[in-house]
Design an enzyme around this catalytic site. Sequence first.
Site, mmCIF file in Angstrom:
data_model
loop_
_atom_site.group_PDB
_atom_site.id
_atom_site.type_symbol
_atom_site.label_atom_id
_atom_site.label_comp_id
_atom_site.label_asym_id
_atom_site.label_seq_id
_atom_site.Cartn_x
_atom_site.Cartn_y
_atom_site.Cartn_z
ATOM 1 N N ILE A 103 0.832 -1.204 0.000
ATOM 2 C CA ILE A 103 0.000 0.000 0.000
ATOM 3 C C ILE A 103 0.865 1.251 0.000
ATOM 4 O O ILE A 103 1.978 1.233 0.529
ATOM 5 C CB ILE A 103 -0.952 -0.020 1.232
ATOM 6 C CG1 ILE A 103 -1.895 1.192 1.258
ATOM 7 C CG2 ILE A 103 -0.181 -0.154 2.535
ATOM 8 C CD1 ILE A 103 -3.014 1.092 2.305
ATOM 9 N N CYS A 104 0.344 2.306 -0.621
ATOM 10 C CA CYS A 104 0.935 3.651 -0.523
ATOM 11 C C CYS A 104 2.284 3.681 -1.264
ATOM 12 O O CYS A 104 2.317 3.485 -2.467
ATOM 13 C CB CYS A 104 1.051 4.029 0.945
ATOM 14 S SG CYS A 104 1.309 5.784 1.280
ATOM 15 N N ALA A 105 3.394 3.901 -0.573
ATOM 16 C CA ALA A 105 4.705 3.834 -1.226
ATOM 17 C C ALA A 105 5.204 2.397 -1.338
ATOM 18 O O ALA A 105 6.194 2.137 -2.039
ATOM 19 C CB ALA A 105 5.717 4.679 -0.450
ATOM 20 N N TYR A 124 0.355 5.213 -3.790
ATOM 21 C CA TYR A 124 0.135 6.634 -3.489
ATOM 22 C C TYR A 124 0.451 7.461 -4.738
ATOM 23 O O TYR A 124 1.453 7.197 -5.409
ATOM 24 C CB TYR A 124 1.030 7.062 -2.323
ATOM 25 C CG TYR A 124 0.608 8.380 -1.719
ATOM 26 C CD1 TYR A 124 -0.403 8.433 -0.759
ATOM 27 C CD2 TYR A 124 1.198 9.575 -2.119
ATOM 28 C CE1 TYR A 124 -0.802 9.639 -0.205
ATOM 29 C CE2 TYR A 124 0.799 10.788 -1.571
ATOM 30 C CZ TYR A 124 -0.195 10.814 -0.615
ATOM 31 O OH TYR A 124 -0.588 12.011 -0.078
ATOM 32 N N ALA A 151 -3.012 -0.844 -2.730
ATOM 33 C CA ALA A 151 -3.948 0.229 -2.376
ATOM 34 C C ALA A 151 -3.203 1.538 -2.336
ATOM 35 O O ALA A 151 -1.968 1.583 -2.286
ATOM 36 C CB ALA A 151 -4.620 -0.052 -1.052
#
Lengths: 185, 185
Positions: A103-105, A124, A151
């Site tokens: 998720i994200c980075a 992200y 995500a």
Amino acid sequence: MEKLAAVMLGDGFEPVEALAPVDALRRGGVRVRTVSVMDGLQVTSAQGVTMHADDGVSDVDLLGFDLLVVPGGSGGVDNLAKCAPLADALERFMAEGKPVAAICAGPMILADLGLLEGRKATCYPGCEEGFPAGAYQDVRGVVVDGNLVTASGPGQALDFGMAALRVLAGDAAADRVAADMLIAG
Amino acid sequence: MEKLAAVMLGDGFEPVEALAPVDALRRGGVRVRTVSVMDGLQVTSAQGVTMHADDGVSDVDLLGFDLLVVPGGSGGVDNLAKCAPLADALERFMAEGKPVAAICAGPMILADLGLLEGRKATCYPGCEEGFPAGAYQDVRGVVVDGNLVTASGPGQALDFGMAALRVLAGDAAADRVAADMLIAG
């Protein structure tokens, strides 16, 4: 059979992105180990929350897990990216179709290892720079592509944990946890 | 002037309900202290996450804070309910209109102290039994009634943290953090 998940933690991890999956997975009956890639078990998140990981990465065999979870937080991801056993395990998991969630980075690590070729994933906004052509899905949400769950950010952390639980443990477990946690699931 | 928030932690706290507010508030420039009501600074959440609180309740003056956050998790709430300094502070905060935020089983503490009379609040479904007539709002979400922010459960934890930030620090801070965290805000 009981499923086993590793949530990987390096100093600077995003606390909600790491702990929402721990919470959702444990509620769903998955055995979760939080695994520090730092020198000791103490890890400190982005926003300064200090927690104790269950294991150090040198004390576990990541290949023995059923799911690897890679939270974001840019400092945390920098630390995870330096962890050779994690890189090896991610390569093996992706080659064998075993569940991986980032998720994200976090998905940047997969991209840097060349593991997003021919896959669909999100991250992200801005972290998609190293993604291969066609991989990036521009959504604020969760993308599930077979064994791969990705995500976009903290706002999607619970949905991300739920999606990982769904891939690992099935709909019945995920539906029950979603009802308990008052989320759409 | 810098705002100061206390997130109250007893063994058994719901980890996402405690840490999503810490995350949102700190991102918004609020100085947050996690405060243990247990014997030491080490607290263990529901779902078995062990973390270090910043302070013990006997080491701080809760009346010096600008916001008190009461996370859920039934075990955590049982421990918070036994904490006399917290009860005193909640009574003072509610009497003076200072910000109080409670989620999931957390609002039961307010109800038991008689602090929801004439107020609007929500909680985890079933926890509203001790609410006074007219107080309970049957929503899956966040209810903001002046200084009082309440929310229903883990699925609403980030929205809850954002609403507390908005009450304490204003729209500009909240809007910026919502954008950073990829949430509706």
